[in-house]
Enzyme design. Structure first.
Site, PDB file in Angstrom:
ATOM      1  N   ASP A  38       9.784   9.282 -23.187  1.00 34.42           N
ATOM      2  CA  ASP A  38      11.129   9.493 -22.678  1.00 34.42           C
ATOM      3  C   ASP A  38      11.266  10.881 -22.032  1.00 34.42           C
ATOM      4  O   ASP A  38      10.951  11.896 -22.663  1.00 34.42           O
ATOM      5  CB  ASP A  38      12.087   9.371 -23.875  1.00 34.42           C
ATOM      6  CG  ASP A  38      13.539   9.483 -23.496  1.00 34.42           C
ATOM      7  OD1 ASP A  38      13.848   9.678 -22.308  1.00 34.42           O
ATOM      8  OD2 ASP A  38      14.376   9.364 -24.408  1.00 34.42           O
ATOM      9  N   ASP A  60      15.960   3.081 -13.456  1.00 32.49           N
ATOM     10  CA  ASP A  60      16.356   1.677 -13.656  1.00 32.49           C
ATOM     11  C   ASP A  60      17.877   1.582 -13.517  1.00 32.49           C
ATOM     12  O   ASP A  60      18.604   2.329 -14.163  1.00 32.49           O
ATOM     13  CB  ASP A  60      15.920   1.208 -15.049  1.00 32.49           C
ATOM     14  CG  ASP A  60      14.407   1.170 -15.173  1.00 32.49           C
ATOM     15  OD1 ASP A  60      13.747   0.763 -14.207  1.00 32.49           O
ATOM     16  OD2 ASP A  60      13.886   1.545 -16.239  1.00 32.49           O
ATOM     17  N   THR A 134       8.426   7.876  -3.295  1.00 31.09           N
ATOM     18  CA  THR A 134       7.806   7.177  -4.425  1.00 31.09           C
ATOM     19  C   THR A 134       7.440   5.757  -4.004  1.00 31.09           C
ATOM     20  O   THR A 134       7.867   5.252  -2.963  1.00 31.09           O
ATOM     21  CB  THR A 134       8.759   7.104  -5.630  1.00 31.09           C
ATOM     22  OG1 THR A 134       9.848   6.245  -5.290  1.00 31.09           O
ATOM     23  CG2 THR A 134       9.261   8.472  -6.029  1.00 31.09           C
ATOM     24  N   TYR A 136       8.399   3.059  -5.439  1.00 29.52           N
ATOM     25  CA  TYR A 136       9.598   2.222  -5.453  1.00 29.52           C
ATOM     26  C   TYR A 136      10.395   2.410  -4.161  1.00 29.52           C
ATOM     27  O   TYR A 136      10.891   1.446  -3.568  1.00 29.52           O
ATOM     28  CB  TYR A 136      10.466   2.583  -6.673  1.00 29.52           C
ATOM     29  CG  TYR A 136      11.664   1.692  -6.794  1.00 29.52           C
ATOM     30  CD1 TYR A 136      11.639   0.546  -7.576  1.00 29.52           C
ATOM     31  CD2 TYR A 136      12.829   1.976  -6.084  1.00 29.52           C
ATOM     32  CE1 TYR A 136      12.746  -0.288  -7.654  1.00 29.52           C
ATOM     33  CE2 TYR A 136      13.934   1.151  -6.152  1.00 29.52           C
ATOM     34  CZ  TYR A 136      13.884   0.024  -6.948  1.00 29.52           C
ATOM     35  OH  TYR A 136      14.975  -0.797  -6.996  1.00 29.52           O
TER      36      TYR A 136
HETATM   37  C1  LIG Z   1      12.615   1.521 -10.893  1.00 34.63           C
HETATM   38  S1  LIG Z   1      11.248   2.342 -11.634  1.00 34.63           S
HETATM   39  C2  LIG Z   1      10.955   3.678 -10.517  1.00 34.63           C
HETATM   40  C3  LIG Z   1       9.600   4.300 -10.718  1.00 34.63           C
HETATM   41  C4  LIG Z   1       9.313   5.542  -9.856  1.00 34.63           C
HETATM   42  N1  LIG Z   1      10.248   6.629 -10.208  1.00 34.63           N
HETATM   43  C5  LIG Z   1       9.395   5.232  -8.390  1.00 34.63           C
HETATM   44  O1  LIG Z   1      10.406   5.652  -7.759  1.00 34.63           O
HETATM   45  O2  LIG Z   1       8.490   4.589  -7.855  1.00 34.63           O
HETATM   46  C6  LIG Z   1      12.024   3.152 -13.010  1.00 34.63           C
HETATM   47  C7  LIG Z   1      11.014   3.818 -13.936  1.00 34.63           C
HETATM   48  O3  LIG Z   1      11.683   4.624 -14.892  1.00 34.63           O
HETATM   49  C8  LIG Z   1      10.960   4.564 -16.089  1.00 34.63           C
HETATM   50  N2  LIG Z   1      11.832   4.995 -17.193  1.00 34.63           N
HETATM   51  C9  LIG Z   1      12.831   4.297 -17.776  1.00 34.63           C
HETATM   52  N3  LIG Z   1      13.399   5.019 -18.749  1.00 34.63           N
HETATM   53  C10 LIG Z   1      12.771   6.226 -18.775  1.00 34.63           C
HETATM   54  C11 LIG Z   1      12.910   7.401 -19.551  1.00 34.63           C
HETATM   55  N4  LIG Z   1      13.825   7.488 -20.533  1.00 34.63           N
HETATM   56  N5  LIG Z   1      12.089   8.442 -19.313  1.00 34.63           N
HETATM   57  C12 LIG Z   1      11.151   8.365 -18.327  1.00 34.63           C
HETATM   58  N6  LIG Z   1      10.982   7.273 -17.547  1.00 34.63           N
HETATM   59  C13 LIG Z   1      11.772   6.221 -17.765  1.00 34.63           C
HETATM   60  C14 LIG Z   1      10.551   3.111 -16.167  1.00 34.63           C
HETATM   61  O4  LIG Z   1       9.475   2.906 -17.054  1.00 34.63           O
HETATM   62  C15 LIG Z   1      10.162   2.821 -14.714  1.00 34.63           C
HETATM   63  O5  LIG Z   1       8.810   3.090 -14.475  1.00 34.63           O
END
Ligand SMILES: C[S@@+](CC[C@H](N)C(=O)[O-])C[C@H]1O[C@@H](n2cnc3c(N)ncnc32)[C@H](O)[C@@H]1O
Length: 165
Positions: A38, A60, A134, A136
């Protein structure tokens, strides 16, 4: 990019961490550390006022209203980010999700610890320098989505201490 900065990346899922490690190795990047977990637990352990930038890129969206508390862009995390940024530091938030954007605007606008740096639409419609694309984001663009780039400067105001962390 920015070899004189240290970066800490956070991701709870193994596949994401493994992918990032591969990029770090292939590009020989010496200034990146990863935390598998986290992001908030890392932020809590960083001294107040220590960070120049915090990036929240395509979190997310949790688009259903009943899940809004799960969004990273919420009072508790935003207060924590405010505490950890140095005055003049930047909180950078990117999304292609209109519900999340509206929510973020409500959380951030009028926040005493942050000043929104946009003066005109192109300031949030084009990726600013030093802001990495990124995976995404690239996918969202391929799908024809608009992407919004929000930059907030940390003011000198002392942030509230939040009890909901
Ligand atoms: C929609 S993806 C985007 C991934 C990346 N940031 C991108 O833009 O390609 C959201 C990411 O946030 C991560 N995530 C969710 N909650 C999190 C947290 N509390 N701390 C760190 N990462 C988290 C998820 O595992 C996921 O990989």
């Amino acid at each position: 990019m920015l070899p004189d900065h240290g970066f800490i990346g956070c991701e709870p899922f193994l596949n994401g961490v493994v992918g990032a490690l591969g990029h770090i190795r292939d590009k020989g990047l010496p200034n990146i550390r990863l935390h598998m977990g986290d992001a908030l637990s890392v932020l809590k352990r960083i001294p107040d006022g220590a960070l120049s930038f915090v990036y929240l890129l395509h979190p997310d969206p949790w688009p259903k209203a009943r899940h809004a508390k799960r969004r990273m862009m919420n009072k508790g995390p935003v207060e924590l980010i405010a505490r950890k940024l140095k005055p003049g530091g930047e909180f950078r938030f990117g999304t292609d999700h209109p519900v999340y954007l509206r929510w973020a605007l409500m959380v951030m606008n009028g926040h005493p610890a942050f000043e929104w740096l946009a003066k005109e639409p192109r300031d949030f419609l084009a990726r600013p320098g030093g802001w990495p694309e990124t995976r995404y984001e690239a996918k969202a663009r391929r799908q024809g989505h608009e992407v919004w780039y929000m930059r907030y400067r940390r003011t000198d105001t002392k942030p509230e201490m939040s009890s909901d962390l």
